[in-house]
Write a protein that holds these residues in place. Structure first.
Motif, mmCIF file in Angstrom:
data_model
loop_
_atom_site.group_PDB
_atom_site.id
_atom_site.type_symbol
_atom_site.label_atom_id
_atom_site.label_comp_id
_atom_site.label_asym_id
_atom_site.label_seq_id
_atom_site.Cartn_x
_atom_site.Cartn_y
_atom_site.Cartn_z
ATOM 1 N N PRO A 45 47.300 49.219 51.973
ATOM 2 C CA PRO A 45 48.806 48.997 51.754
ATOM 3 C C PRO A 45 49.343 47.521 51.611
ATOM 4 N N ALA B 148 55.013 51.352 50.565
ATOM 5 C CA ALA B 148 53.527 51.588 50.941
ATOM 6 C C ALA B 148 53.360 51.246 52.385
ATOM 7 N N PHE C 109 48.530 53.708 51.683
ATOM 8 C CA PHE C 109 49.734 53.822 52.410
ATOM 9 C C PHE C 109 49.327 53.643 53.994
#
Ligand SMILES: CC(C)(COP(=O)(O)OP(=O)(O)OC[C@H]1O[C@@H](n2cnc3c(N)ncnc32)[C@H](O)[C@@H]1OP(=O)(O)O)[C@@H](O)C(=O)NCCC(=O)NCCSC(=O)CCC(=O)O
Ligand SMILES: NC(=[NH2+])NCCC[C@H](N)C(=O)O
Length: 346
Positions: A54, A79, A156
């Motif tokens: 991320p 993210a 993420f």
């Protein structure tokens, strides 16, 4: 049929309209054309970028009515927040003032400025036009993001949060902000919210009270809205609570709206979604409703389909498959709409 897809450059006018309808306090969609264009461009780049961690990506989806071609809603995922600029919250805590000698023991609530959610993924920008708030549309829009996260977990943060819009009236008067404004700022709530929305957040660090605030010194009206959501945000928080999100005493620094959180792999739609192989053809009965998404990035599509699942395969008809950009034999991710009842609480 309503399909969810990444936003594209030609959706600018639709986004502009949604920004207008969403109103004050919906921080992530300020009425600023340049900023909205930049948001679209950032999202297009985020979907296109190849990454396995991320970073500064923001994914913005739209809901499109396939019959009319109209864009009727938006939903976003950041993210990972706070990596390029500071991401602030107030943490609601307690201090105890105690004198055993005098027999006095008093617990006082405090609000402390913090950056505790740095690195978390964030759900944001959830909005469905009033004309389309019916059936499973709201659920589709909110949940489709979890199928995307389940298919692309490395993009993420491990925890996902959502900042829920706090209490303010139609003129943008927020009881919590009113108190802050009286004592610390010479800015009204709509201006502060707008400046945050366009990324001009330095004033927060410069002007926000740096020491913890005793909650019992706030006005009664301000105390009453701590951790409370705006009436139009009740459905959004209900959806997230069903997914397993919890309020852990973190609130927005402007309107004191609650932030809710959940580890990504505990989110109901992530946990109960399944990787399947698509089979196109006649549906066996009984067919049931599934939330279904392909596993693409820039060509991501999600929708609610009527389908039949058999072991690792999901049977859908050719029309639905075409809408979601799926061919026979493709991998996809699905979630049985009926398994919403698997939720551990509400
Ligand atoms: C949030 C959505 C998209 C949801 O769409 P709908 O309103 O069609 O959803 P719905 O299916 O009717 O309702 C979802 C669930 O909420 C329940 N529900 C409805 N109204 C309620 C109320 N007043 N109090 C408590 N629960 C309520 C329904 O029973 C349903 O639960 P059951 O399924 O159990 O029946 C929409 O309401 C909207 O656009 N709201 C205005 C914009 C907004 O405030 N957005 C959130 C900002 S905060 C943000 O963006 C971060 C959060 C995020 O991104 O997810
Ligand atoms: N002032 C607030 N509490 N704002 C919360 C913002 C609402 C919503 N999360 C958004 O993306 O815009």
């Amino acid at each position: 049929m309503l399909i969810i897809r990444p936003i594209a450059k030609q959706d600018f006018q639709a986004l502009q309209e949604i920004a207008e309808q969403s109103g004050i306090g919906f921080t992530s969609l300020p009425q600023n054309d340049e900023l909205l264009k930049a948001k679209i461009a950032r999202s297009v780049n985020s979907f296109a970028c190849q990454t396995d961690k991320p970073g500064d990506q923001g994914y913005l989806f739209v809901a499109e009515d396939t019959e009319t071609g109209e864009v009727v809603g938006t939903a976003g995922i950041e993210a990972s927040v706070g990596l390029t600029d500071a991401f602030y919250h107030y943490r609601l805590g307690s201090v105890v003032h105690s004198s055993p000698e005098l027999g006095i023991h008093k617990t006082v609530k405090t609000l402390s400025l913090c950056n505790d959610y740095t690195g978390a993924a964030e759900l944001c920008t959830l909005f469905l036009k009033k004309s389309h708030r019916r059936g499973s549309n709201g659920r589709l829009l909110a949940k489709s993001r979890f199928l995307f996260m389940a298919s692309h977990p490395l993009r993420f943060g491990d925890t996902v949060i959502a900042e829920m819009r706090g209490v303010s009236d139609e003129q943008g008067r927020s009881p919590f902000w009113q108190w802050l404004q009286e004592h610390f700022f010479d800015l009204d709530f709509p201006t502060a919210d707008y400046l945050t929305g366009i990324g001009e957040k330095r004033f927060i660090a410069e002007l926000m009270p740096k020491y913890p605030i005793y909650v019992n010194l706030l006005s009664k009206a301000a105390q009453d809205v701590i951790g409370q959501v705006h009436p139009s945000t009740e459905p959004a928080i209900a959806l997230l609570k069903k997914e397993g999100f919890r309020y852990k005493n973190y609130v927005d620094i402007f309107d004191a709206g609650p932030t809710v959180e959940c580890p990504v792999d505990h989110v109901e739609t992530v946990r109960y979604s399944q990787a399947v192989v698509i089979r196109i053809g006649e549906l066996a009965t009984p067919a049931t409703e599934f939330l279904l998404a392909n596993t693409c990035l820039t060509n991501y599509r999600a929708g609610v389909v009527t389908a039949h699942q058999q072991e690792g395969e999901l049977f859908i008809d050719a029309k639905q498959a075409a809408m979601l950009g799926l061919s026979d034999g493709d991998g996809a991710r699905c979630f049985a709409m009926s398994s919403d009842s698997n939720s551990t609480s509400s």
